[in-house]
Design a protein around this motif. Sequence first.
Motif, PDB file in Angstrom:
ATOM      1  N   TYR A   1      41.374  52.769  37.471  1.00 19.60           N
ATOM      2  CA  TYR A   1      40.239  52.019  37.673  1.00 19.60           C
ATOM      3  C   TYR A   1      40.103  52.069  39.153  1.00 19.60           C
ATOM      4  CZ  TYR A   1      37.208  48.017  36.767  1.00 19.60           C
ATOM      5  OH  TYR A   1      36.030  47.231  36.701  1.00 19.60           O
ATOM      6  N   PHE A   2      38.906  51.966  39.586  1.00 19.25           N
ATOM      7  CA  PHE A   2      37.367  52.056  39.357  1.00 19.25           C
ATOM      8  C   PHE A   2      37.302  53.325  38.602  1.00 19.25           C
ATOM      9  CE2 PHE A   2      32.720  51.161  39.510  1.00 19.25           C
ATOM     10  CZ  PHE A   2      32.892  49.681  39.150  1.00 19.25           C
ATOM     11  N   PRO A   3      36.367  53.295  37.399  1.00 16.27           N
ATOM     12  CA  PRO A   3      36.030  54.746  36.809  1.00 16.27           C
ATOM     13  C   PRO A   3      35.866  55.764  37.725  1.00 16.27           C
ATOM     14  CG  PRO A   3      35.085  52.976  35.656  1.00 16.27           C
ATOM     15  CD  PRO A   3      35.513  52.335  36.926  1.00 16.27           C
TER      16      PRO A   3
ATOM     17  N   SER B   1      39.759  37.355  44.340  1.00 16.88           N
ATOM     18  CA  SER B   1      41.172  37.785  44.337  1.00 16.88           C
ATOM     19  C   SER B   1      41.249  39.549  43.993  1.00 16.88           C
ATOM     20  CB  SER B   1      41.490  37.149  43.126  1.00 16.88           C
ATOM     21  OG  SER B   1      41.285  35.689  43.286  1.00 16.88           O
ATOM     22  N   LEU B   2      42.612  39.873  44.289  1.00 15.17           N
ATOM     23  CA  LEU B   2      42.736  41.284  43.757  1.00 15.17           C
ATOM     24  C   LEU B   2      43.876  40.888  42.613  1.00 15.17           C
ATOM     25  CD1 LEU B   2      43.365  42.867  47.376  1.00 15.17           C
ATOM     26  CD2 LEU B   2      41.503  43.286  45.809  1.00 15.17           C
ATOM     27  N   ILE B   3      43.578  41.414  41.616  1.00 17.01           N
ATOM     28  CA  ILE B   3      44.451  41.353  40.518  1.00 17.01           C
ATOM     29  C   ILE B   3      45.012  42.415  40.113  1.00 17.01           C
ATOM     30  CG2 ILE B   3      44.426  40.489  38.112  1.00 17.01           C
ATOM     31  CD1 ILE B   3      43.483  38.241  40.094  1.00 17.01           C
ATOM     32  N   ASP B   4      46.188  42.719  39.720  1.00 15.06           N
ATOM     33  CA  ASP B   4      46.928  43.806  39.413  1.00 15.06           C
ATOM     34  C   ASP B   4      47.000  43.726  37.874  1.00 15.06           C
ATOM     35  OD1 ASP B   4      47.501  44.963  41.972  1.00 15.06           O
ATOM     36  OD2 ASP B   4      49.270  44.191  42.046  1.00 15.06           O
ATOM     37  N   LEU B   5      46.363  44.605  37.020  1.00 19.51           N
ATOM     38  CA  LEU B   5      46.641  44.480  35.617  1.00 19.51           C
ATOM     39  C   LEU B   5      47.840  45.098  35.224  1.00 19.51           C
ATOM     40  CD1 LEU B   5      43.087  45.596  33.957  1.00 19.51           C
ATOM     41  CD2 LEU B   5      43.978  43.274  34.254  1.00 19.51           C
ATOM     42  N   ASP B   6      48.502  44.698  34.143  1.00 18.86           N
ATOM     43  CA  ASP B   6      49.808  45.084  33.540  1.00 18.86           C
ATOM     44  C   ASP B   6      49.695  46.638  33.449  1.00 18.86           C
ATOM     45  OD1 ASP B   6      50.751  42.532  33.779  1.00 18.86           O
ATOM     46  OD2 ASP B   6      50.681  42.105  31.498  1.00 18.86           O
TER      47      ASP B   6
ATOM     48  N   GLY C   1      48.592  48.630  35.468  1.00 20.35           N
ATOM     49  CA  GLY C   1      48.767  49.370  36.857  1.00 20.35           C
ATOM     50  C   GLY C   1      47.687  49.726  37.814  1.00 20.35           C
ATOM     51  N   VAL C   2      46.493  49.121  37.380  1.00 20.76           N
ATOM     52  CA  VAL C   2      45.239  49.188  38.220  1.00 20.76           C
ATOM     53  C   VAL C   2      45.177  47.789  38.864  1.00 20.76           C
ATOM     54  CG1 VAL C   2      44.568  51.160  36.693  1.00 20.76           C
ATOM     55  CG2 VAL C   2      43.567  48.759  36.401  1.00 20.76           C
ATOM     56  N   ARG C   3      44.358  48.017  39.964  1.00 20.17           N
ATOM     57  CA  ARG C   3      44.064  46.858  40.721  1.00 20.17           C
ATOM     58  C   ARG C   3      42.472  46.612  40.778  1.00 20.17           C
ATOM     59  NH1 ARG C   3      46.772  46.622  46.049  1.00 20.17           N
ATOM     60  NH2 ARG C   3      48.634  45.903  44.703  1.00 20.17           N
ATOM     61  N   LEU C   4      42.110  45.307  40.441  1.00 14.01           N
ATOM     62  CA  LEU C   4      40.613  45.003  40.479  1.00 14.01           C
ATOM     63  C   LEU C   4      40.165  43.818  41.467  1.00 14.01           C
ATOM     64  CD1 LEU C   4      41.609  45.668  37.102  1.00 14.01           C
ATOM     65  CD2 LEU C   4      39.296  44.570  36.795  1.00 14.01           C
ATOM     66  N   MET C   5      39.142  43.807  41.950  1.00 10.82           N
ATOM     67  CA  MET C   5      38.689  42.647  42.879  1.00 10.82           C
ATOM     68  C   MET C   5      37.719  41.968  41.718  1.00 10.82           C
ATOM     69  SD  MET C   5      36.443  42.670  46.179  1.00 10.82           S
ATOM     70  CE  MET C   5      37.804  43.238  47.268  1.00 10.82           C
ATOM     71  N   SER C   6      38.004  40.705  41.794  1.00 15.54           N
ATOM     72  CA  SER C   6      37.242  39.837  41.006  1.00 15.54           C
ATOM     73  C   SER C   6      37.367  38.304  41.533  1.00 15.54           C
ATOM     74  CB  SER C   6      37.504  40.041  39.497  1.00 15.54           C
ATOM     75  OG  SER C   6      36.947  38.969  38.567  1.00 15.54           O
ATOM     76  N   ARG C   7      37.201  37.530  40.675  1.00 22.27           N
ATOM     77  CA  ARG C   7      37.639  35.929  40.967  1.00 22.27           C
ATOM     78  C   ARG C   7      38.169  35.459  39.587  1.00 22.27           C
ATOM     79  NH1 ARG C   7      31.660  35.678  40.634  1.00 22.27           N
ATOM     80  NH2 ARG C   7      31.066  34.235  39.183  1.00 22.27           N
ATOM     81  N   VAL C   8      38.916  34.312  40.019  1.00 21.03           N
ATOM     82  CA  VAL C   8      39.602  33.274  39.132  1.00 21.03           C
ATOM     83  C   VAL C   8      38.843  32.342  38.719  1.00 21.03           C
ATOM     84  CG1 VAL C   8      41.876  32.533  38.023  1.00 21.03           C
ATOM     85  CG2 VAL C   8      41.889  34.612  39.544  1.00 21.03           C
TER      86      VAL C   8
END
Length: 142
Positions: A41-43, A85-90, A92-99
């Motif tokens: 991720y990102f594709p 926020s930078l979020i590490d999905l379980d 193993g990929v990292r996304l930028m988003s918001r909580v």
Amino acid sequence: MTQQQLLPVAASGGVQALHQAALDEGRLLIQRCADCGKHVYFPRESCPHCGSAELGWVAPTGLGTVYAVTTVRRKAEAGGDYNVSLIDLDEGVRLMSRVENMKPLALKIGQRVQARVQLTDGRGLVLFDPAPAPAGTTGVAA
């Protein structure tokens, strides 16, 4: 549906368009390499880990951990403060988003979060909410 099942997505417009089309349907999909087994991720058109072009689409659990967070300050009339926020999905990929659904300054590194797709005017966007903490824990990873 398990995360290992490859899911069909419309086959036109390139990987970015496919990803957005799934979001617009309310689905978060990430890629998984059929050769090395790692998630992407990102594709992308090819796997950044092994170079393979054998990338399929899978539905992640959506669970992740806050890796980093910053608060963007805005006047109340402009919508108020929010976090980026930078979020590490379980997976193993990292996304930028918001909580969302919590005060921006209350969000902590290591906090568990759950992804959701929000549709606004027909466009999907990945956002996160605090994940419920298992009984007897704080919800912050050790």
